[in-house]
Design an enzyme around this catalytic site. Structure first.
Site, PDB file in Angstrom:
ATOM      1  N   CYS A 105       0.837  -1.204   0.000  1.00 11.35           N
ATOM      2  CA  CYS A 105       0.000   0.000   0.000  1.00 11.35           C
ATOM      3  C   CYS A 105       0.875   1.259   0.000  1.00 11.35           C
ATOM      4  CB  CYS A 105      -0.996  -0.031   1.162  1.00 11.35           C
ATOM      5  SG  CYS A 105      -2.329   1.145   0.945  1.00 11.35           S
TER       6      CYS A 105
ATOM      7  N   HIS B  83      -3.525  -5.070   0.315  1.00 13.53           N
ATOM      8  CA  HIS B  83      -3.028  -5.501   1.630  1.00 13.53           C
ATOM      9  C   HIS B  83      -3.056  -7.024   1.761  1.00 13.53           C
ATOM     10  CE1 HIS B  83      -2.567  -1.711   3.930  1.00 13.53           C
ATOM     11  NE2 HIS B  83      -3.468  -1.242   3.085  1.00 13.53           N
TER      12      HIS B  83
ATOM     13  N   GLU C 283      -1.464  -8.846   3.693  1.00 12.74           N
ATOM     14  CA  GLU C 283      -1.332  -9.303   5.096  1.00 12.74           C
ATOM     15  C   GLU C 283      -2.687  -9.592   5.731  1.00 12.74           C
ATOM     16  OE1 GLU C 283      -1.107  -6.255   4.140  1.00 12.74           O
ATOM     17  OE2 GLU C 283      -1.927  -4.879   5.648  1.00 12.74           O
TER      18      GLU C 283
END
Ligand code: MN
Length: 245
Positions: free
Chosen positions: A111, A216, A218
């Site tokens: 990001c 994202h 994660e």
């Protein structure tokens, strides 16, 4: 064998008591741990001297998400929505990217990290997509949308590290950004586009691992293709680590 040490850049959180914290969402830390890395957090106020002492101990750098980069780094248009500028963090991350790119140190941008990498290497950004990119999709999540909310799809470019790692030409991704890569830095290659042709990822060819995505992953590690990004990054860091010793 010692786990590769991954330095993760941090942001500032203001606790509801008013106390300031240095940190990041634990999803970054857990993703690195899940694939065998040893995460350590890099405070944004670290001095240049301390950073120089620390860098030889790092096997990879994860540039995490966060607020906007000061447009003075890329002569970008000012926009009233630009917020959360942190001069210390900008300076640290721009320096880290340039060092990692020049010295073959694996780095992974997420990001804001994707935007920092492009800016650090000489590219620029749309400073507010809705006002500067006609017919854009909605790339900024609504407050009620969770981190796992899949907002749009991306098409991965042939011949890229991103496609090799993720193993499919399309992916559904989350989207939590109001800025994006505009002109790509010299030397970087676009590896993913959204349906509106906005750039969703870049990478540095001929480098052990220099890769960034605008979404994202994660938050999405239950998807094997997303977890594979962290695995490939930590594997590259492990190789760097063993080469050093
Ligand atoms: Mn997006």
């Amino acid at each position: 064998m010692t786990a590769p040490i991954i330095g993760i850049t941090t942001g500032r959180i203001t606790h509801k008591s008013g106390t300031r914290w240095t940190g990041i969402p634990e999803s970054y830390v857990q993703a690195i741990q899940q694939v065998g890395g040893l995460p350590i957090l890099l405070p944004y106020g670290i001095t240049r001297e301390d950073l120089q002492a620390l860098i030889p101990h790092l096997d990879g750098i994860l540039l995490s998400g966060g607020g906007d980069i000061d447009p003075r780094y890329f002569k970008g248009d000012h926009h009233e929505t630009i917020d959360d500028i942190m001069p210390d963090r900008d300076q640290l991350e721009v320096g880290l990217v340039r060092y990692a790119a020049q010295n073959g140190l694996p780095f992974f941008g997420i990001c804001r990290g994707c935007q920092v990498i492009n800016v650090a290497l000489g590219g620029n950004l749309y400073t507010h997509i809705p006002d500067q990119y006609p017919n854009a999709l909605r790339h900024k999540n609504l407050p009620e949308e969770k981190g796992t909310h899949l907002a749009h799809s991306v098409t991965l470019e042939e011949g890229t590290l991103l496609l090799r790692v993720m193993g499919a030409t399309h992916a559904r991704v989350n989207s939590r950004h109001h800025q994006a890569v505009k002109d790509v830095a010299p030397g970087l290659k676009v590896n993913a586009y959204a349906e509106d042709n906005l750039i969703e990822g870049v990478e540095l060819p001929d480098h052990p691992f220099g890769l960034a995505v605008q979404w994202h992953p994660e938050w999405l590690v239950d998807d094997p293709a997303m977890l594979a990004l962290f695995q490939a990054f930590v594997d590259a860091a492990r190789k760097t680590s063993s080469d050093k010793r």
